[in-house]
Design a protein around this motif. Structure first.
Motif, PDB file in Angstrom:
ATOM      1  N   SER A 200       5.320 -15.546  43.881  1.00 34.67           N
ATOM      2  CA  SER A 200       5.312 -14.271  44.577  1.00 34.67           C
ATOM      3  C   SER A 200       4.467 -14.394  45.832  1.00 34.67           C
ATOM      4  N   THR A 201       4.867 -13.698  46.879  1.00 37.66           N
ATOM      5  CA  THR A 201       4.101 -13.684  48.124  1.00 37.66           C
ATOM      6  C   THR A 201       3.247 -12.422  48.231  1.00 37.66           C
ATOM      7  N   ARG A 202       3.293 -11.573  47.207  1.00 33.36           N
ATOM      8  CA  ARG A 202       2.510 -10.334  47.208  1.00 33.36           C
ATOM      9  C   ARG A 202       1.421 -10.377  46.138  1.00 33.36           C
ATOM     10  N   TRP A 203       0.448  -9.482  46.310  1.00 33.95           N
ATOM     11  CA  TRP A 203      -0.483  -9.224  45.226  1.00 33.95           C
ATOM     12  C   TRP A 203       0.308  -8.641  44.060  1.00 33.95           C
ATOM     13  N   GLN A 204      -0.176  -8.892  42.841  1.00 39.87           N
ATOM     14  CA  GLN A 204       0.507  -8.388  41.657  1.00 39.87           C
ATOM     15  C   GLN A 204      -0.443  -7.572  40.795  1.00 39.87           C
ATOM     16  N   ILE A 205       0.140  -6.681  39.990  1.00 43.49           N
ATOM     17  CA  ILE A 205      -0.614  -5.814  39.093  1.00 43.49           C
ATOM     18  C   ILE A 205      -0.079  -5.979  37.680  1.00 43.49           C
ATOM     19  N   PHE A 206      -0.980  -5.845  36.705  1.00 41.11           N
ATOM     20  CA  PHE A 206      -0.615  -6.014  35.305  1.00 41.11           C
ATOM     21  C   PHE A 206      -0.084  -4.698  34.751  1.00 41.11           C
ATOM     22  N   THR A 207       1.159  -4.664  34.288  1.00 35.36           N
ATOM     23  CA  THR A 207       1.781  -3.462  33.757  1.00 35.36           C
ATOM     24  C   THR A 207       2.181  -3.680  32.308  1.00 35.36           C
ATOM     25  N   LYS A 212       3.651  -7.581  37.805  1.00 38.22           N
ATOM     26  CA  LYS A 212       4.680  -7.070  38.713  1.00 38.22           C
ATOM     27  C   LYS A 212       4.144  -7.054  40.141  1.00 38.22           C
ATOM     28  N   ASP A 213       5.050  -7.280  41.120  1.00 35.48           N
ATOM     29  CA  ASP A 213       4.649  -7.215  42.526  1.00 35.48           C
ATOM     30  C   ASP A 213       4.178  -5.806  42.878  1.00 35.48           C
ATOM     31  N   MET A 214       3.104  -5.732  43.672  1.00 34.77           N
ATOM     32  CA  MET A 214       2.638  -4.448  44.170  1.00 34.77           C
ATOM     33  C   MET A 214       3.447  -4.049  45.402  1.00 34.77           C
ATOM     34  N   GLU A 216       4.443  -3.350  49.186  1.00 34.41           N
ATOM     35  CA  GLU A 216       4.065  -4.181  50.323  1.00 34.41           C
ATOM     36  C   GLU A 216       2.809  -3.674  51.016  1.00 34.41           C
ATOM     37  N   ALA A 217       2.714  -2.341  51.207  1.00 35.82           N
ATOM     38  CA  ALA A 217       1.551  -1.779  51.896  1.00 35.82           C
ATOM     39  C   ALA A 217       0.260  -2.033  51.112  1.00 35.82           C
ATOM     40  N   SER A 218       0.326  -1.882  49.793  1.00 33.00           N
ATOM     41  CA  SER A 218      -0.854  -2.130  48.952  1.00 33.00           C
ATOM     42  C   SER A 218      -1.250  -3.595  49.011  1.00 33.00           C
ATOM     43  N   SER A 219      -0.256  -4.470  48.938  1.00 35.46           N
ATOM     44  CA  SER A 219      -0.527  -5.905  48.996  1.00 35.46           C
ATOM     45  C   SER A 219      -1.197  -6.290  50.315  1.00 35.46           C
ATOM     46  N   GLU A 220      -0.702  -5.710  51.416  1.00 38.08           N
ATOM     47  CA  GLU A 220      -1.289  -6.010  52.719  1.00 38.08           C
ATOM     48  C   GLU A 220      -2.720  -5.493  52.817  1.00 38.08           C
ATOM     49  N   PRO A 265      -1.569 -13.295  45.848  1.00 39.07           N
ATOM     50  CA  PRO A 265      -0.320 -14.066  45.926  1.00 39.07           C
ATOM     51  C   PRO A 265      -0.600 -15.547  45.666  1.00 39.07           C
ATOM     52  N   LEU A 266       0.198 -16.132  44.813  1.00 39.54           N
ATOM     53  CA  LEU A 266       0.066 -17.546  44.499  1.00 39.54           C
ATOM     54  C   LEU A 266       1.449 -18.128  44.263  1.00 39.54           C
TER      55      LEU A 266
END
Length: 281
Positions: A200-207, A212-214, A216-220, A265-266
């Motif tokens: 994933s290129t975005r930050w992720q959150i545990f659901t 799951k990907d956050m 785009e605005a939150s990830s940025e 992102p990793l």
């Protein structure tokens, strides 16, 4: 042991290093021996606040918080595992059930101590009848003894007791569950994990369904805060404002104070990751 356990720092270290887990296994598999007596004392020394809590589970596992009703939402698809450790059970036994969204039992493990010979049963929705076996043969001690059960959701539904496979209880694997329910356990602790692949290129959150990907605005916002060297900062996602804690790697809802784990992102390829479920929103 007595001197070491008299220190709060030492008790914490002993729990982290897995002394509680070792003591639980000794108590279960060597019931009635002097070693079991010492192990029970050690469990009492480690304390009810975290009697079998941390146990050095490792990075692949994450603990699932349980409410007073010992019930929580969860998702356990194939490739995932569920581990339960408790300090004992009621005198008549205990049960673990995995349910679908409508509350129908998909899987269960139950130990009955009321029979002359304690019995353990496992059930899967993929088979017509449950399997039953001698509880002692499968590795379960007396009702007051701590125990560890691991359920593995592979091509088969497999049960491990104290790290040892109980082939008598292996069943066909069917549907992924949506809820977890425990009955009769004393101070239960639950851990889960699944195996994820991809990147994933975005930050992720545990659901409730795993990572799951956050948006785009939150990830940025999180990437910008981290790049600026910030540890604690606020950001918005939709109508909510959150506080990011990059030391603990969690986001906190400013209004409800609900915490969820986050990660940057990793690139990931067949990396083991945890699946946890937040009981209350």
């Amino acid at each position: 042991l007595r001197l070491a356990a008299s220190s709060v720092d030492m008790r914490t270290a002993m729990v982290t290093q897995g002394w509680g887990r070792l003591a639980a296994q000794v108590t279960s598999f060597r019931a009635g021996t002097q070693a079991a007596t010492v192990a029970k004392w050690l469990l009492s020394v480690l304390g009810s606040a975290d009697a079998l809590g941390t146990l050095a589970m490792g990075d692949d596992w994450t603990e699932l918080p349980l409410g007073d009703a010992q019930r929580a939402s969860t998702a356990l698809p194939r490739g995932s595992r569920l581990k339960v450790i408790a300090t004992g059970s009621r005198s008549d036994g205990w049960a673990l059930r995995l349910l679908d969204a409508a509350g129908k039992a998909l899987y269960s493990v139950r130990v009955d101590y009321t029979a002359d010979k304690p019995v353990v049963e496992s059930y899967s929705c993929a088979e017509t009848n449950p399997k039953a076996a001698d509880a002692a043969v499968c590795g379960f001690g007396e009702a007051s003894a701590p125990f560890e059960v691991q359920l593995v959701f592979g091509t088969k539904f497999e049960v491990f007791v104290g790290g040892r496979k109980a082939p008598q209880l292996t069943l066909e694997n069917g549907e992924a569950c949506k809820a977890l329910e425990l009955q009769g356990m004393v101070q239960p602790h639950v851990w889960t994990y699944l195996i994820e692949s991809g990147e994933s290129t975005r930050w992720q959150i545990f659901t409730n369904a795993g990572w799951k990907d956050m948006p785009e605005a939150s990830s940025e916002s999180l990437s910008a805060g981290k790049a600026a060297g910030k540890i604690h900062f606020e950001f918005r996602s939709g109508k909510f404002t959150y506080e990011a804690d990059l030391t603990r790697m969690v986001q906190i809802n400013k209004k409800t104070r609900t915490e969820r784990r986050i990660r940057p992102p990793l690139r990931r390829g067949s990396v083991r990751e945890e699946t946890n479920n937040v009981v209350s929103m």
